[in-house]
Write a protein that holds these residues in place. Structure first.
Motif, PDB file in Angstrom:
ATOM      1  N   PRO A 128      14.744 -39.786  10.218  1.00 32.52           N
ATOM      2  CA  PRO A 128      14.941 -38.616   9.342  1.00 32.52           C
ATOM      3  C   PRO A 128      13.648 -37.886   8.954  1.00 32.52           C
ATOM      4  CG  PRO A 128      15.686 -40.662   8.276  1.00 32.52           C
ATOM      5  CD  PRO A 128      15.352 -40.996   9.691  1.00 32.52           C
ATOM      6  N   VAL A 129      12.586 -38.616   8.705  1.00 36.54           N
ATOM      7  CA  VAL A 129      11.335 -37.930   8.320  1.00 36.54           C
ATOM      8  C   VAL A 129      10.808 -37.124   9.507  1.00 36.54           C
ATOM      9  CG1 VAL A 129       8.939 -38.216   7.553  1.00 36.54           C
ATOM     10  CG2 VAL A 129      10.737 -39.664   6.589  1.00 36.54           C
ATOM     11  N   PHE A 130      10.849 -37.766  10.655  1.00 37.28           N
ATOM     12  CA  PHE A 130      10.383 -37.098  11.876  1.00 37.28           C
ATOM     13  C   PHE A 130      11.184 -35.820  12.107  1.00 37.28           C
ATOM     14  CE2 PHE A 130      10.242 -36.410  16.452  1.00 37.28           C
ATOM     15  CZ  PHE A 130       8.896 -36.552  16.720  1.00 37.28           C
ATOM     16  N   GLN A 131      12.493 -35.939  11.934  1.00 33.79           N
ATOM     17  CA  GLN A 131      13.375 -34.792  12.161  1.00 33.79           C
ATOM     18  C   GLN A 131      13.063 -33.653  11.183  1.00 33.79           C
ATOM     19  OE1 GLN A 131      17.599 -35.234  11.253  1.00 33.79           O
ATOM     20  NE2 GLN A 131      18.025 -34.533  13.328  1.00 33.79           N
ATOM     21  N   ALA A 132      12.894 -34.011   9.899  1.00 37.34           N
ATOM     22  CA  ALA A 132      12.601 -32.985   8.889  1.00 37.34           C
ATOM     23  C   ALA A 132      11.261 -32.307   9.181  1.00 37.34           C
ATOM     24  CB  ALA A 132      12.597 -33.611   7.491  1.00 37.34           C
ATOM     25  N   VAL A 133      10.269 -33.102   9.540  1.00 40.74           N
ATOM     26  CA  VAL A 133       8.942 -32.538   9.828  1.00 40.74           C
ATOM     27  C   VAL A 133       9.019 -31.580  11.012  1.00 40.74           C
ATOM     28  CG1 VAL A 133       6.652 -33.126  10.746  1.00 40.74           C
ATOM     29  CG2 VAL A 133       7.613 -34.463   8.880  1.00 40.74           C
ATOM     30  N   ARG A 134       9.787 -31.981  12.025  1.00 38.22           N
ATOM     31  CA  ARG A 134       9.888 -31.186  13.241  1.00 38.22           C
ATOM     32  C   ARG A 134      10.691 -29.899  13.023  1.00 38.22           C
ATOM     33  NH1 ARG A 134      12.482 -31.243  17.766  1.00 38.22           N
ATOM     34  NH2 ARG A 134      14.100 -32.615  16.955  1.00 38.22           N
ATOM     35  N   GLN A 135      11.750 -29.996  12.210  1.00 41.87           N
ATOM     36  CA  GLN A 135      12.669 -28.850  12.095  1.00 41.87           C
ATOM     37  C   GLN A 135      12.307 -27.877  10.979  1.00 41.87           C
ATOM     38  OE1 GLN A 135      16.561 -30.590  11.851  1.00 41.87           O
ATOM     39  NE2 GLN A 135      16.647 -30.973  14.047  1.00 41.87           N
ATOM     40  N   ARG A 136      11.555 -28.318   9.976  1.00 43.87           N
ATOM     41  CA  ARG A 136      11.256 -27.434   8.839  1.00 43.87           C
ATOM     42  C   ARG A 136      10.551 -26.161   9.290  1.00 43.87           C
ATOM     43  NH1 ARG A 136       7.414 -25.173   6.697  1.00 43.87           N
ATOM     44  NH2 ARG A 136       6.110 -26.193   8.255  1.00 43.87           N
ATOM     45  N   ARG A 137      10.997 -25.048   8.745  1.00 44.84           N
ATOM     46  CA  ARG A 137      10.342 -23.774   9.009  1.00 44.84           C
ATOM     47  C   ARG A 137      10.216 -23.016   7.698  1.00 44.84           C
ATOM     48  NH1 ARG A 137       9.319 -25.602  13.201  1.00 44.84           N
ATOM     49  NH2 ARG A 137       7.394 -25.512  12.060  1.00 44.84           N
ATOM     50  N   THR A 138       9.231 -22.160   7.617  1.00 48.70           N
ATOM     51  CA  THR A 138       9.085 -21.283   6.454  1.00 48.70           C
ATOM     52  C   THR A 138      10.285 -20.342   6.361  1.00 48.70           C
ATOM     53  OG1 THR A 138       6.680 -21.372   6.428  1.00 48.70           O
ATOM     54  CG2 THR A 138       7.690 -19.383   5.509  1.00 48.70           C
ATOM     55  N   VAL A 139      10.792 -20.187   5.151  1.00 48.36           N
ATOM     56  CA  VAL A 139      11.933 -19.300   4.921  1.00 48.36           C
ATOM     57  C   VAL A 139      11.446 -18.068   4.156  1.00 48.36           C
ATOM     58  CG1 VAL A 139      14.129 -19.083   3.678  1.00 48.36           C
ATOM     59  CG2 VAL A 139      13.635 -21.146   5.021  1.00 48.36           C
ATOM     60  N   TYR A 140      11.841 -16.888   4.622  1.00 49.45           N
ATOM     61  CA  TYR A 140      11.359 -15.636   4.031  1.00 49.45           C
ATOM     62  C   TYR A 140      12.426 -14.915   3.222  1.00 49.45           C
ATOM     63  CZ  TYR A 140       7.305 -16.357   6.989  1.00 49.45           C
ATOM     64  OH  TYR A 140       6.181 -16.892   7.571  1.00 49.45           O
ATOM     65  N   ARG A 141      13.717 -15.210   3.522  1.00 50.97           N
ATOM     66  CA  ARG A 141      14.794 -14.515   2.801  1.00 50.97           C
ATOM     67  C   ARG A 141      15.731 -15.545   2.181  1.00 50.97           C
ATOM     68  NH1 ARG A 141      15.958 -11.344   7.262  1.00 50.97           N
ATOM     69  NH2 ARG A 141      18.154 -11.903   6.996  1.00 50.97           N
ATOM     70  N   PHE A 142      16.049 -15.316   0.909  1.00 53.26           N
ATOM     71  CA  PHE A 142      16.822 -16.306   0.158  1.00 53.26           C
ATOM     72  C   PHE A 142      18.098 -15.696  -0.404  1.00 53.26           C
ATOM     73  CE2 PHE A 142      12.293 -17.260  -0.227  1.00 53.26           C
ATOM     74  CZ  PHE A 142      12.253 -18.570   0.204  1.00 53.26           C
ATOM     75  N   ARG A 143      19.129 -16.545  -0.529  1.00 51.08           N
ATOM     76  CA  ARG A 143      20.356 -16.115  -1.210  1.00 51.08           C
ATOM     77  C   ARG A 143      20.119 -16.169  -2.722  1.00 51.08           C
ATOM     78  NH1 ARG A 143      24.375 -19.934  -0.162  1.00 51.08           N
ATOM     79  NH2 ARG A 143      23.280 -21.230   1.324  1.00 51.08           N
ATOM     80  N   SER A 144      21.055 -15.599  -3.483  1.00 48.90           N
ATOM     81  CA  SER A 144      20.843 -15.521  -4.938  1.00 48.90           C
ATOM     82  C   SER A 144      21.217 -16.834  -5.651  1.00 48.90           C
ATOM     83  CB  SER A 144      21.647 -14.361  -5.524  1.00 48.90           C
ATOM     84  OG  SER A 144      23.005 -14.532  -5.213  1.00 48.90           O
ATOM     85  N   GLN A 145      21.795 -17.776  -4.921  1.00 46.88           N
ATOM     86  CA  GLN A 145      22.207 -19.055  -5.529  1.00 46.88           C
ATOM     87  C   GLN A 145      21.003 -19.782  -6.153  1.00 46.88           C
ATOM     88  OE1 GLN A 145      23.990 -21.625  -2.619  1.00 46.88           O
ATOM     89  NE2 GLN A 145      24.170 -23.353  -4.026  1.00 46.88           N
ATOM     90  N   GLU A 146      21.178 -20.199  -7.391  1.00 48.90           N
ATOM     91  CA  GLU A 146      20.098 -20.901  -8.097  1.00 48.90           C
ATOM     92  C   GLU A 146      20.003 -22.353  -7.613  1.00 48.90           C
ATOM     93  OE1 GLU A 146      18.098 -19.598 -10.323  1.00 48.90           O
ATOM     94  OE2 GLU A 146      19.112 -17.780 -10.973  1.00 48.90           O
TER      95      GLU A 146
END
Ligand SMILES: Cc1cc2nc3c(=O)[nH]c(=O)nc-3n(C[C@H](O)[C@H](O)[C@H](O)COP(=O)(O)O)c2cc1C
Length: 189
Positions: free
Chosen positions: A5-23
């Motif tokens: 799981p850590v390997f997967q998260a590190v590999r797949q994480r990307r910067t997000v530029y647009r967000f929904r309004s959900q808190e």
């Protein structure tokens, strides 16, 4: 083969530029901050502090972003660009977390502590990603300017290293072509 799981998260994480309004629920945010305090730090200095900016304070931060841009544009003699877009950049994430370094009196230790604070910010980003929450790491004027300090209530021995805009993604972040470790590694034997 199942991916760790850590390997997967590190590999797949990307910067997000647009967000929904959900808190982000307060208890989820607390968990992420707690996770971030597991960053390795030499001599257990625990140099990180957090300032969470949300609600009306996001508008004050957006006002400051615009003010700083106007100052820069007057200084450089260039048009300020799209100020509404700048404002949205600050307010759309709904939750902003500043990662602050508590400055040790010893300068050598400050360098080590900076590294620990950056790891701390990365853990926050990574554990958020695992929970379906995106993040964008910001440096720039809202980190460097002295004018942000009263808004964040910073003490003299505290320095912001970055802020993370956090929220539920409103986009599918695209992977980018990284170099492989093989391209970047030399072995000395
Ligand atoms: C130290 C640091 C400073 C960054 N500063 C900014 C910034 O000021 N504005 C921004 O949009 N992104 C900033 N980023 C995000 C990077 O641009 C982003 O991580 C990079 O494009 C790689 O994309 P990825 O996170 O999807 O792998 C910063 C990232 C780091 C680690």
């Amino acid at each position: 083969m199942a991916e760790h799981p850590v390997f997967q998260a590190v590999r797949q994480r990307r910067t997000v530029y647009r967000f929904r309004s959900q808190e982000i629920a307060p208890e989820v945010l607390s968990e992420l901050l707690e996770a971030a305090t597991n960053a390795p730090n030499h001599r257990h200095t625990e140099p990180w502090r957090f300032v969470v900016v949300r609600g009306a304070a996001l508008s004050r931060l957006a006002d400051l972003r615009v003010e700083l841009q106007m100052e820069r544009s007057a200084r450089d003699g260039k048009p300020p660009g799209d100020l509404d877009a700048l404002r949205r950049e600050v307010t759309q994430a709904r939750t902003i977390v500043y990662v602050i370094q508590h400055l040790d009196a010893d300068e050598k230790r400050q360098r080590e502590d900076y590294a620990s604070c950056a790891i701390c910010a990365y853990i926050l980003q990574l554990t958020a990603w695992e929970r379906g929450i995106g993040a964008r790491w910001h440096t720039g004027q809202l980190v460097a300017s002295r004018k942000v300090r009263p808004l964040l209530g910073l003490a003299d021995d505290e320095e912001p290293i970055c802020y993370l805009a956090l929220g539920y993604p409103d986009e599918e972040p695209k992977p980018w072509r990284k170099k492989t470790a093989q391209e970047l590694t030399r072995y000395v034997e």
